[in-house]
Design an enzyme around this catalytic site. Structure first.
Site, mmCIF file in Angstrom:
data_model
loop_
_atom_site.group_PDB
_atom_site.id
_atom_site.type_symbol
_atom_site.label_atom_id
_atom_site.label_comp_id
_atom_site.label_asym_id
_atom_site.label_seq_id
_atom_site.Cartn_x
_atom_site.Cartn_y
_atom_site.Cartn_z
ATOM 1 N N LYS A 184 32.872 35.498 54.395
ATOM 2 C CA LYS A 184 33.712 35.487 53.187
ATOM 3 C C LYS A 184 33.172 36.469 52.156
ATOM 4 C CE LYS A 184 36.576 33.921 49.968
ATOM 5 N NZ LYS A 184 36.480 32.629 49.291
ATOM 6 N N LEU A 240 33.938 22.167 49.783
ATOM 7 C CA LEU A 240 33.515 20.766 49.876
ATOM 8 C C LEU A 240 32.321 20.466 48.971
ATOM 9 C CD1 LEU A 240 33.894 20.150 53.728
ATOM 10 C CD2 LEU A 240 35.460 19.475 51.893
ATOM 11 N N HIS A 289 44.073 32.712 49.689
ATOM 12 C CA HIS A 289 44.881 32.237 48.561
ATOM 13 C C HIS A 289 45.705 33.380 47.950
ATOM 14 C CE1 HIS A 289 41.192 33.693 46.696
ATOM 15 N NE2 HIS A 289 40.540 32.621 47.027
HETATM 16 ZN ZN LIG Z 1 38.225 29.320 47.334
#
Ligand SMILES: [Zn+2]
Length: 348
Positions: A100, A16, A175
């Site tokens: 992450k 974001l 992803h």
């Molecule tokens: Zn990413």
């Protein structure tokens, strides 16, 4: 007319940004998604609960009031700077949902990332204790590894040994972009994966064959048509380990169209239409809700949304927006405007 109603989707991987870019993009995510797993790769990265809380408040402060059920949750950036007691408090408060891992240098604002997954074993032990997932950007940054083989190499050289030594650590391969990645996820009970709209809908020929398209350049790079086919099979096949994470990642066109294009595809605006189009072409619309709304919820331990969203395969002859402009005057291209002309989305 083909039409399908699904529980409100979740986006389990989104960038974001901050400031004027955050203000410009947050509405696209907030109006289409419930949970949003917000990535921590700001500059500097989010490594403390205080910084995550402040970022969470900045997001909510500019989120539109008409978003039906927007719930951003935060991931901390895997770093030696993470304090384990701080992490524990953040998880108990409900502000931190994951950590992450970025390999240093792999993608946007990853300079502070790790050089080896194995460097954070104490952190992982705490995460197992807290029941939160490790989100992994799976890309080998060894410059001798071919760019199209970097996901497979990272999984083989780094994630496989970690999974073997910590079978209780829950991992999301973010992803996932290759057949090798899909196979890895399937072979490891502790591993699930997010898949993006653009990796489902495009291959590297779309990126490179008819003039290089910076708007399709992302990390990990969009790979071969055979890889794409395996991603589509995983997404549409109903396997509960695979779910939507858009990896929507806005960059100003000034940064995309220079001699060195920034990696990232901004798909928050039309990503759902792109995914619906892929499922429709596969004859798998009956599996769409699993991918967008229920598989990820189950992986992250929440109930699917009670709000509903309707997608209808109906062409529009209206001109759809092809880009947005931030308050600072930066333009960002919207991915998927072609697919979006074939779908109508309504929220009930
Ligand atoms: Zn990413």
């Amino acid at each position: 007319m083909t039409s399908i109603e699904i529980p409100f989707p979740d986006d389990w991987h989104v960038h974001l940004r901050d400031g004027e870019m955050l203000e410009a993009v947050v509405g696209y995510t907030a109006r289409r998604f419930r949970y949003a797993m917000v990535m921590p790769n700001l500059a500097p990265p989010i490594t403390s609960v205080a910084d995550a809380r402040a970022y969470h408040q900045r997001i909510l402060a500019v989120a539109p009031a008409d978003a039906p059920d927007f719930r951003p949750v935060m991931a901390l950036y895997c770093s030696p700077a993470i304090d384990l007691d701080d992490l524990r408090r953040g998880v108990e408060e409900g502000i931190i949902a994951a950590v992450k891992y970025y390999p240093a240098g792999a993608t946007t604002n990853s300079d502070a990332g790790g050089t080896s997954l194995a460097d954070f074993m104490n952190l992982y032990e705490t995460m197992i204790d807290l029941g939160i997932r490790l989100l992994v950007h799976a890309e080998d940054t060894d410059p001798t590894v071919d760019i199209f083989a970097r996901e497979a190499s990272f999984l083989d050289r780094q994630l496989a040994p970690l999974c073997a030594s910590l079978p209780e650590l829950a991992v999301t391969v973010e992803h996932v972009s290759t057949g090798a990645g899909v196979d890895f996820v399937s072979a490891h009970p502790q591993v699930a994966a997010s898949i993006t709209p653009h990796h489902l809908a495009r291959d590297r020929s779309d990126l490179l064959a008819n003039g290089m398209k910076p708007d399709l350049y992302c990390k990990p790079v969009i790979n071969s048509s055979a890889d794409q086919a395996q991603l589509i099979a995983a997404a549409t096949g109903g396997d509960p380990k695979f779910f939507l994470g858009t990896d929507s990642a806005p960059h100003p066109t000034a940064a995309k169209y220079g001699p060195v294009a920034k990696a990232g595809v901004f798909n928050a605006a039309y990503g759902l239409e792109v995914v619906a189009d892929v499922f429709h072409q596969e004859g798998s619309l009956d599996q769409l809700a699993a991918f967008t709304s229920t598989n990820g919820a189950a992986v992250y331990g929440v109930e699917p949304s009670e709000h509903r969203l309707m997608l209808t395969a109906e062409s529009t002859d209206q001109d759809l927006a092809t880009h947005l402009t931030t308050a600072a005057g930066d333009e960002v291209v919207l991915f998927g405007d072609d697919e979006a002309t074939r779908w109508q989305v309504s929220v009930s």
